[in-house]
Design a protein around this motif. Structure first.
Motif, mmCIF file in Angstrom:
data_model
loop_
_atom_site.group_PDB
_atom_site.id
_atom_site.type_symbol
_atom_site.label_atom_id
_atom_site.label_comp_id
_atom_site.label_asym_id
_atom_site.label_seq_id
_atom_site.Cartn_x
_atom_site.Cartn_y
_atom_site.Cartn_z
ATOM 1 N N LEU A 24 -47.917 -31.418 16.096
ATOM 2 C CA LEU A 24 -46.849 -30.628 16.712
ATOM 3 C C LEU A 24 -45.465 -31.120 16.287
ATOM 4 O O LEU A 24 -44.549 -30.330 16.063
ATOM 5 N N LYS A 25 -45.322 -32.438 16.153
ATOM 6 C CA LYS A 25 -44.032 -32.982 15.714
ATOM 7 C C LYS A 25 -43.704 -32.534 14.287
ATOM 8 O O LYS A 25 -42.553 -32.210 13.982
ATOM 9 N N THR A 26 -44.714 -32.504 13.427
ATOM 10 C CA THR A 26 -44.480 -32.058 12.048
ATOM 11 C C THR A 26 -44.203 -30.557 11.992
ATOM 12 O O THR A 26 -43.693 -30.059 10.991
ATOM 13 N N SER A 27 -44.530 -29.849 13.090
ATOM 14 C CA SER A 27 -44.258 -28.408 13.166
ATOM 15 C C SER A 27 -42.942 -28.113 13.893
ATOM 16 O O SER A 27 -42.630 -26.954 14.172
ATOM 17 N N GLY A 28 -42.201 -29.182 14.231
ATOM 18 C CA GLY A 28 -40.875 -28.990 14.811
ATOM 19 C C GLY A 28 -40.785 -29.063 16.321
ATOM 20 O O GLY A 28 -39.740 -28.751 16.899
ATOM 21 N N ASP A 110 -53.179 -23.543 13.175
ATOM 22 C CA ASP A 110 -52.542 -22.232 13.305
ATOM 23 C C ASP A 110 -52.930 -21.548 14.618
ATOM 24 O O ASP A 110 -52.126 -20.820 15.212
ATOM 25 N N VAL A 111 -54.154 -21.790 15.092
ATOM 26 C CA VAL A 111 -54.594 -21.223 16.376
ATOM 27 C C VAL A 111 -53.785 -21.828 17.516
ATOM 28 O O VAL A 111 -53.312 -21.125 18.417
ATOM 29 N N LEU A 112 -53.614 -23.149 17.468
ATOM 30 C CA LEU A 112 -52.857 -23.833 18.515
ATOM 31 C C LEU A 112 -51.385 -23.419 18.484
ATOM 32 O O LEU A 112 -50.785 -23.137 19.528
ATOM 33 N N LEU A 113 -50.812 -23.357 17.290
ATOM 34 C CA LEU A 113 -49.397 -22.994 17.170
ATOM 35 C C LEU A 113 -49.141 -21.564 17.647
ATOM 36 O O LEU A 113 -48.106 -21.273 18.244
ATOM 37 N N ASP A 114 -50.099 -20.682 17.407
ATOM 38 C CA ASP A 114 -49.970 -19.306 17.883
ATOM 39 C C ASP A 114 -49.948 -19.279 19.411
ATOM 40 O O ASP A 114 -49.123 -18.586 20.023
ATOM 41 N N ALA A 115 -50.854 -20.043 20.024
ATOM 42 C CA ALA A 115 -50.917 -20.094 21.489
ATOM 43 C C ALA A 115 -49.639 -20.703 22.065
ATOM 44 O O ALA A 115 -49.099 -20.213 23.064
#
Length: 207
Positions: A24-28, A110-115
């Motif tokens: 999550l940190k690497t995704s901002g 991608d599933v987690l980030l979408d949620a």
């Protein structure tokens, strides 16, 4: 307080907390990890607003019990349930209790980030409603008590004659108050006035 959106990760497995936090940190995102639901509940009153990534299988309190406790305390942070056990019954219970989604471990990023994206959409929508209600409340403060009563009647769908009867005034007087309400609210139409009334919580029978 960080400008980044915060995700609370509640999981009794250290490996899951670390891997989810890193991803999550690497995704901002900013993250805050908790090793149990009870630890989070002890501090939730002071916890920064964010979404909650909640493991279902934990000692002391499982995810559903934590979710129920959050609901009972009025904590409106959106919850995403994580589980390593494909349990449809749990999924249904979690969703009925208001969970944004239900994701099985190991999860794809991608599933987690979408949620998580949908969870923050829910936060944004709630914030927008609060802002609109606050703004509407300020606007309604310009109305007299009688004008507010007339607007309440309109918000409940009553015609002028019914409002007049309920308030013990003439229909003509209702029309005058209604015109004043429209002017003070800056409303060009009845629908404009009603949008402001509904945003401020009118229309439920309480003035």
């Amino acid at each position: 307080m960080s400008d980044k959106r915060l995700v609370h990760i509640i999981d009794d497995e250290d490996g899951v907390r670390r891997s989810a936090s890193f991803m999550l940190k690497t995704s901002g995102f900013a993250t805050c990890t908790w090793e149990s639901g009870t630890a989070f509940l002890k501090e939730v009153r002071h916890a920064e607003l964010g979404c909650i990534l909640l493991d279902i299988r934990m000692p002391e309190m499982d995810g559903l019990e934590v979710q129920q406790a959050l609901n009972e305390r009025g904590v409106a942070m959106p919850v995403i349930i994580l589980t390593g056990h494909g349990d449809v019954t749990i999924a249904v219970k979690a969703m009925k209790a208001g969970a944004v989604d239900f994701i099985e471990k190991p999860f794809e990023s991608d599933v987690l980030l979408d949620a998580i994206g949908r969870a923050f959409d829910r936060i944004d929508m709630a914030a927008d409603v609060i802002v609109r209600a606050a703004d509407a409340g300020v606007v309604l403060g310009a109305l007299t008590a009688r004008e507010r009563e007339v607007l309440e009647g309109l918000a409940q769908g009553y015609p002028n004659k019914t409002i007049a009867y309920d308030l013990g005034i003439s229909a003509r007087t209702v029309e005058v108050h209604r015109a004043n309400v429209m002017t003070k609210l800056g409303a060009r139409s009845l629908s404009d006035a009603l949008r402001i009334a509904f945003a401020a919580g009118l229309g439920n029978g309480k003035i």
